[in-house]
Design an enzyme around this catalytic site. Structure first.
Site, mmCIF file in Angstrom:
data_model
loop_
_atom_site.group_PDB
_atom_site.id
_atom_site.type_symbol
_atom_site.label_atom_id
_atom_site.label_comp_id
_atom_site.label_asym_id
_atom_site.label_seq_id
_atom_site.Cartn_x
_atom_site.Cartn_y
_atom_site.Cartn_z
ATOM 1 N N ILE A 190 23.233 3.630 32.414
ATOM 2 C CA ILE A 190 23.786 4.622 31.489
ATOM 3 C C ILE A 190 22.728 4.975 30.452
ATOM 4 O O ILE A 190 22.299 4.113 29.677
ATOM 5 C CB ILE A 190 25.036 4.062 30.795
ATOM 6 C CG1 ILE A 190 26.110 3.802 31.858
ATOM 7 C CG2 ILE A 190 25.535 5.026 29.730
ATOM 8 C CD1 ILE A 190 27.332 3.121 31.324
ATOM 9 N N GLY A 191 22.314 6.207 30.451
ATOM 10 C CA GLY A 191 21.247 6.623 29.538
ATOM 11 C C GLY A 191 21.777 7.469 28.409
ATOM 12 O O GLY A 191 21.806 8.697 28.488
ATOM 13 N N GLU A 231 37.008 2.293 28.519
ATOM 14 C CA GLU A 231 35.775 1.552 28.329
ATOM 15 C C GLU A 231 35.878 0.594 27.152
ATOM 16 O O GLU A 231 35.315 -0.491 27.164
ATOM 17 C CB GLU A 231 34.671 2.570 28.097
ATOM 18 C CG GLU A 231 33.306 1.956 28.009
ATOM 19 C CD GLU A 231 32.340 2.877 27.295
ATOM 20 O OE1 GLU A 231 32.442 4.100 27.469
ATOM 21 O OE2 GLU A 231 31.502 2.352 26.557
HETATM 22 C C1 LIG Z 1 22.910 -5.646 25.055
HETATM 23 C C2 LIG Z 1 22.936 -4.174 24.842
HETATM 24 C C3 LIG Z 1 23.006 -3.338 25.938
HETATM 25 C C4 LIG Z 1 22.993 -1.971 25.777
HETATM 26 N N1 LIG Z 1 23.039 -1.169 26.886
HETATM 27 C C5 LIG Z 1 22.955 0.170 26.744
HETATM 28 C C6 LIG Z 1 22.941 1.021 27.871
HETATM 29 O O1 LIG Z 1 22.977 0.568 28.996
HETATM 30 N N2 LIG Z 1 22.844 2.345 27.687
HETATM 31 C C7 LIG Z 1 22.793 2.897 26.446
HETATM 32 O O2 LIG Z 1 22.730 4.112 26.334
HETATM 33 N N3 LIG Z 1 22.821 2.124 25.337
HETATM 34 C C8 LIG Z 1 22.902 0.772 25.458
HETATM 35 N N4 LIG Z 1 22.924 -0.024 24.337
HETATM 36 C C9 LIG Z 1 22.749 0.589 23.040
HETATM 37 C C10 LIG Z 1 23.982 0.646 22.185
HETATM 38 O O3 LIG Z 1 24.882 1.593 22.641
HETATM 39 C C11 LIG Z 1 23.517 0.913 20.755
HETATM 40 O O4 LIG Z 1 22.886 -0.254 20.335
HETATM 41 C C12 LIG Z 1 24.625 1.279 19.823
HETATM 42 O O5 LIG Z 1 25.109 2.547 20.094
HETATM 43 C C13 LIG Z 1 24.159 1.221 18.356
HETATM 44 O O6 LIG Z 1 23.003 1.949 18.147
HETATM 45 P P1 LIG Z 1 21.719 1.291 17.450
HETATM 46 O O7 LIG Z 1 21.447 0.001 18.104
HETATM 47 O O8 LIG Z 1 20.652 2.302 17.434
HETATM 48 O O9 LIG Z 1 22.158 0.954 15.990
HETATM 49 P P2 LIG Z 1 22.256 1.957 14.737
HETATM 50 O O10 LIG Z 1 23.076 3.133 15.092
HETATM 51 O O11 LIG Z 1 20.925 2.196 14.178
HETATM 52 O O12 LIG Z 1 23.094 1.073 13.754
HETATM 53 C C14 LIG Z 1 22.564 -0.043 13.033
HETATM 54 C C15 LIG Z 1 23.626 -0.497 12.050
HETATM 55 O O13 LIG Z 1 23.971 0.564 11.176
HETATM 56 C C16 LIG Z 1 25.353 0.837 11.260
HETATM 57 N N5 LIG Z 1 25.568 2.280 11.139
HETATM 58 C C17 LIG Z 1 25.036 3.277 11.861
HETATM 59 N N6 LIG Z 1 25.544 4.455 11.505
HETATM 60 C C18 LIG Z 1 26.445 4.199 10.546
HETATM 61 C C19 LIG Z 1 27.332 5.005 9.790
HETATM 62 N N7 LIG Z 1 27.428 6.322 9.942
HETATM 63 N N8 LIG Z 1 28.111 4.385 8.897
HETATM 64 C C20 LIG Z 1 28.064 3.047 8.726
HETATM 65 N N9 LIG Z 1 27.263 2.238 9.404
HETATM 66 C C21 LIG Z 1 26.457 2.822 10.311
HETATM 67 C C22 LIG Z 1 25.794 0.340 12.602
HETATM 68 O O14 LIG Z 1 27.171 0.050 12.616
HETATM 69 C C23 LIG Z 1 24.939 -0.895 12.739
HETATM 70 O O15 LIG Z 1 25.550 -1.935 12.047
HETATM 71 C C24 LIG Z 1 22.919 -1.411 24.491
HETATM 72 C C25 LIG Z 1 22.884 -2.256 23.381
HETATM 73 C C26 LIG Z 1 22.883 -3.619 23.540
HETATM 74 C C27 LIG Z 1 22.828 -4.481 22.342
#
Ligand SMILES: Cc1cc2nc3c(=O)[nH]c(=O)nc-3n(C[C@H](O)[C@H](O)[C@H](O)COP(=O)(O)OP(=O)(O)OC[C@H]3O[C@@H](n4cnc5c(N)ncnc54)[C@H](O)[C@@H]3O)c2cc1C
Lengths: 386, 354
Positions: free
Chosen positions: A131-132, A250
């Site tokens: 999933i990208g 999901e």
């Molecule tokens: C093990 C693992 C597998 C994954 N697999 C996939 C995958 O296969 N495909 C894929 O597409 N993605 C994948 N992901 C990514 C996942 O979907 C993202 O990590 C998630 O959407 C959060 O984005 P970020 O890590 O960039 O954190 P950020 O969005 O940068 O957030 C960091 C922190 O800030 C907080 N934050 C962000 N925005 C706000 C806001 N507006 N208000 C308050 N707090 C906020 C968040 O809650 C979090 O605590 C995976 C992640 C993990 C850990």
């Protein structure tokens, strides 16, 4: 307010599902005794052979139409299979995405040709998809993706980068959310989903090591990757609607509160001789919390078994938020009630799983919508209805 | 409109029209609200789920719980759950007449021991029952008590006991009842029929409190969301601040969980295996009460802790009802004991049985 369409007092798994439950339990028992898998937390290992055996028994794509290799069973039947697999700590990674997201996405938005190409293989447990969605600068703020596709004769030319892409290195294809026209005022416009064959020229997959050194997710780079027109998923420009419409199933499944459950079972059995009131109280509180989450998760599966498209997105956000936070209670109970030292390579199962759970602990509240994002969704619904 | 919706509408109407803010405040000082009780009685709401041939209104337990939940929501200081779901149930099941008027209910078990003696054609009861809800206002005190190795249901006339008045945190009557050889005629005592026992009565009591807490949680959620819409700080309504939104979302989760569990337990009532579900319901309602009431107060700031503002009528009830018919610790310990004794396979079978 929430779950207003659910009558919890009448919510029951039909008796007819008992035989299915027995069947999957017997299967898991046999597999375990044959040494086919060792229980792990967080969906276990990536084991294609195991997924294939599930596929043979009709336990992947259970709710999909027969003509696509599915089994036309209900969401409640699927729920039973999922919870038994998770309770056993079975290795389900190789088909989880396909069963939960990709398959339903193809069924809802895919062309007949796309469905015929992928779904039967998925249901056999033989086709893994990645999933990208996330990118270096698009995490919670998914609409800010920059990966983009440009119109070329016969298809699209894709450039950009996805990150955190789980199992891309083991997958044959990937859903990619990208821009197909420049961002306007409405950031949700101009996004599309493409199905990208991962053997296409121009793709580089680079491992990102998880904190325990394991290779589960990746950076995926697209450099002038050609994607033919027939690999557009749904409609150009409808990407946002498409990725946000499948979130309820999901987010509400038993995998949102069961990741540490096998460990809890070990704790329970370890306390057999204990005569400690505090232990009984902590264990009982965890049992109650687990039971409450299961009821809500089941209510959502039930909603899907009675309606094609129930409006339960906020309820699902609630299950995921509360479920993922709850999972950690079990770790704290182990620390409070036993002297278990988390040890990765221990021959003692409790020590080993406790280590896994500890390493895994930060993940569930991040992936699939962070706690903060989910609470935002819930708050918006409160604002709109109360 | 469905029957359930009609009932909900009718009951809501009664609480809104006949239990205004003034009456609520007055009830906190009086120990109950006699006027509201009268209306509930006249409309038959006070005996929903008690069969008509026993003098009740008829209807299902689910319907009774709908009304009881609303009573919780509107902080109704009346013995509704105690009359319909508890005392009315025990009397009707035992084949005793259900008197008109508010009823009090007590379970005499290990925590409130009572000596029950049969003498001639009558019975003599001695002992103290602590914190009996509404005892001083009741037309009869219905007791489910152990007698030798059996269980009896007794309907005691108020003239036979002394009340030392007390209240819970929210000002609802919770009276100590003292009986010294209280005489109860044979016609007012029955051996408990199958399905009525000290344990079952206790479980039903716990379910009633869980359901009342669901109502109170609905109320504090509504109050909190609405307050955060009106109150402006830093030029914006509080509800626009993300920190506040996150707390409101948690409060909504608390309310949803309490309801899911209480209604699930209601469905299991009288199934013979309801103990597990009722324990879950009481634990989760209690946890939700703790977390939810804290959040509601936090987002209200100082005004929430004033006598004038109505929030405390709900939060004080939540804190009180948490400890009635067994605290979270009580029910968790029971769940924990059965789970540990049963082991993981037993637990998984139990969790997945419906
Ligand atoms: C093990 C693992 C597998 C994954 N697999 C996939 C995958 O296969 N495909 C894929 O597409 N993605 C994948 N992901 C990514 C996942 O979907 C993202 O990590 C998630 O959407 C959060 O984005 P970020 O890590 O960039 O954190 P950020 O969005 O940068 O957030 C960091 C922190 O800030 C907080 N934050 C962000 N925005 C706000 C806001 N507006 N208000 C308050 N707090 C906020 C968040 O809650 C979090 O605590 C995976 C992640 C993990 C850990």
């Amino acid at each position: 307010m929430f779950f207003s369409d659910t009558d919890f007092s009448a919510l029951r798994l039909p008796e007819s599902l008992n035989s299915l439950r027995d069947e999957i339990r017997r299967f898991l028992d046999r597999e375990r005794r044959a040494g086919s898998f060792k229980p792990h937390l967080g969906h276990g290992e990536f084991d294609v052979a195991f997924s294939r055996r599930l596929g043979e028994r009709g336990w992947i794509g259970m709710t999909w139409p027969r003509k696509y290799g599915g089994h036309e069973r209900t969401h409640l039947e699927r729920f039973v299979v999922l919870e038994e697999l998770l309770a056993a700590g079975a290795p389900v990674h190789a088909h989880w995405n396909a069963d939960r997201q990709i398959g339903p996405g193809l069924l809802r938005w895919g062309s007949e040709e796309q469905r015929m190409r992928y779904l039967p293989a998925m249901a056999r447990g033989e086709c893994c998809f990645a999933i990208g969605m996330s990118e270096p600068n698009a995490g919670s703020d998914l609409a800010s993706v920059r990966t983009h596709a440009e119109r070329v004769p016969g298809g699209w030319k894709l450039n950009g980068q996805k990150t955190w892409t789980s199992w891309a290195h083991k997958s044959s294809a990937m859903f990619v959310l990208c821009r197909t026209s420049p961002a306007t005022q409405n950031r949700h416009e101009g996004l599309s989903q493409l199905i990208v064959d991962l053997s296409s020229p121009g793709i580089t997959i680079r491992p990102i090591r998880f904190l325990d050194g394991a290779h589960r997710f990746n950076d995926v780079f697209f450099d002038d990757v050609f994607v033919p027109d027939d690999m557009v998923l749904g409609e150009i420009g409808q990407g946002w609607l498409q990725v946000t419409s499948e979130l309820a199933l999901e987010r509400s499944g038993p995998e949102r509160y069961m990741n540490t459950f096998p460990l809890f079972c070990l704790l329970l059995d370890a306390l057999k001789q204990s005569n400690d009131r505090l232990a009984r109280i902590s264990v009982g509180a965890i049992v109650a919390r687990f039971a409450s989450l299961r009821r809500m998760s089941l209510a959502i599966a039930h909603a899907f078994s009675t309606k094609a498209d129930p409006d339960v997105n906020t309820e699902a956000a609630l299950v995921k938020d509360i479920g993922t936070v709850f999972e950690r209670d079990i770790l704290e109970a182990i620390r409070t009630l036993t002297d278990t030292v988390p040890t990765r390579d221990s021959s003692d199962e409790m020590e080993r799983l406790f280590a896994e759970a500890t390493l895994f602990a930060p993940i569930p509240t991040i992936r699939g919508g962070t706690t903060q994002v989910l609470r935002g969704i819930i708050a918006r619904r409160l604002e709109a209805t109360l | 409109m469905s029957d359930a919706a009609l009932l909900e509408d009718a009951a809501t109407g009664i609480f809104r029209d006949h239990y205004t803010g003034d009456l609520l405040v007055a009830a906190k000082h009086a120990g109950w609200c006699a006027g509201l009780w009268k209306v509930l009685e006249e409309t038959g709401m006070s005996l929903v789920s008690v069969p008509e041939d026993s003098g009740g209104t008829g209807g299902s337990v689910q319907e009774a719980l709908t009304v009881i939940r609303l009573a919780g929501k509107y902080c109704a200081a009346v013995p509704l759950a105690d009359t319909a779901l508890l005392a009315g149930w025990a009397l009707a099941r035992a084949g005793l007449p259900v008197p008109k008027g508010p009823l009090a209910f007590a379970v005499a078990g290990t925590t409130s021991p009572l000596t029950v003696k049969q003498e001639g054609g009558g019975w003599k009861l001695s002992g103290t029952l602590g914190r009996v809800p509404w005892a001083r206002f009741a037309r009869a005190l219905v007791i489910v008590a152990e007698h030798e190795d059996r269980c009896v249901v007794a309907s005691v006339d108020p003239a036979q006991y002394k009340v030392s008045p007390g209240i819970n945190l929210a000002g609802e009557a919770r009276d100590d009842v003292v009986m010294e050889n209280a005489l109860v005629s044979g016609a007012r005592v029955r051996a408990a029929p199958p399905g009525v026992s000290v344990e079952n009565a206790w479980q039903r009591g716990a379910l009633s409190r869980a359901v009342m807490m669901c109502g109170a949680l609905d109320r504090i959620l509504e109050m909190s969301v609405q307050y955060c819409r009106q109150r402006v700080q830093f030029g914006r309504p509080l509800g626009k601040f993300q920190a506040i939104q996150q707390e409101l979302a948690r409060l909504a989760g608390d309310a949803a969980i309490a309801t899911a569990c209480a209604m699930s337990a209601a469905g299991a009532l009288d199934s013979g295996t309801q103990e597990f579900d009722i324990a879950v319901a009481k634990v989760r309602a209690g946890e939700a009460a703790q977390s939810g009431a804290s959040i509601a107060h936090q987002v209200h700031g100082a005004i929430g802790v004033t006598e004038e503002y109505l929030l405390h009528h709900s939060t004080l009830r939540l804190w009180s009802w948490r400890s009635e018919y067994g605290s979270e610790a009580h029910w968790s310990e029971r769940l924990g004991r059965t789970a540990i004794e049963g082991g993981s396979t037993w637990l998984w079978n139990t969790l997945t049985r419906h």
